[in-house]
Design a protein around this motif. Structure first.
Motif: not given
Length: 259
Positions: A102-119
């Protein structure tokens, strides 16, 4: 149909119309189920290893869904383009690994547009809750269940929308136990789950009875050491054990007796 109770519970959290990214998808069972039943119009199944990746591609092809689900090789959220998915599922990994993804995705912009996480972390759930809290994700729900002798926790997180209860309210408010400071209460809720502690179940009792046995085992090992570090760790552990025991004692008798 999914035969796994765990995967069915994850699928039930995914919202209608979601564009899904299932990270660590293995055989792509979850994307195939959600696209096949019409919950999701499209999905990406991400895998870092060749064996599971090929198994996912075979499963997708066998279901006739190759036009709607793409299996991609990559590490974590690197399989996604920014804005490509609005729901991400990550299941069956340790909490530390999920946080790293998640942190790598956040820093790399991969969570852009993501509104739900099911973990669904296998261990280290408190690490995932802490990351969600730190980065402003609203923990909207939790599920705990037992399947084949194992206990699983599922976390459903949403980007806060106007009017949603903030995490400060979720982790604040009335303490779990009398006399707890705000900091102690938050730590306990992060460890045991702010929703799960409100609605204790047999699976909850089973999990924490098992955790208590592990912690007591560590405590006995620490008793063999006479270092100050071991003594400090033992005092800290004794406090954690006492808090968990107090929470379990507040549960119905038929559940707390499992400890």
């Amino acid at each position: 149909m999914l035969t796994s109770k765990r995967l069915r519970a994850i699928a039930d959290y995914v919202r209608e119309g979601s564009r899904l990214a299932d990270i660590g998808s293995d055989h792509a069972l979850l994307p195939v189920e959600l696209v096949g039943r019409g919950t999701c119009p499209s999905a990406v199944a991400g895998e870092v290893n060749d064996g599971p990746l090929e198994a996912a591609r075979r499963g997708i092809a066998a279901a006739g869904l190759a036009s709607s689900i793409e299996a991609r090789k990559g590490d974590g959220l690197e399989v996604l383009r920014p804005g490509e998915a609005d729901t991400v599922t990550i299941a069956g990994m340790g909490g530390a690994l999920i946080v790293s993804i998640l942190e790598s995705g956040r820093v790399g912009g991969r969570l852009e547009g993501v509104s739900q996480l099911v973990l669904q972390p296998n261990v280290g759930e408190e690490l995932v809750r802490a990351w969600l809290l730190e980065h402003g994700w609203h923990l909207a729900g939790e599920t705990i269940l037992e399947e084949d002798g194992k206990v699983y926790e599922l976390l459903n997180a949403l980007r806060p929308a106007e009017g949603q209860a903030p995490n400060e309210e979720l982790y604040g408010g009335e303490p779990l136990l009398p006399g707890l400071s705000a900091e102690e209460d938050r730590k306990l809720k992060l460890r045991m789950g702010p929703y799960l502690t409100r609605r204790p179940s047999e699976a909850f009792a089973l999990k924490w009875s098992s955790e208590l046995r592990k912690l007591r085992g560590i405590e006995r090992q620490l008793e063999r050491s006479d270092t100050e570090e071991a003594a400090a760790r033992k005092r800290e552990l004794a406090q954690v054990i006492a808090r968990i025991e107090e929470v379990l004692e507040c549960m119905p008798t038929d559940m707390s007796s499992r400890s």
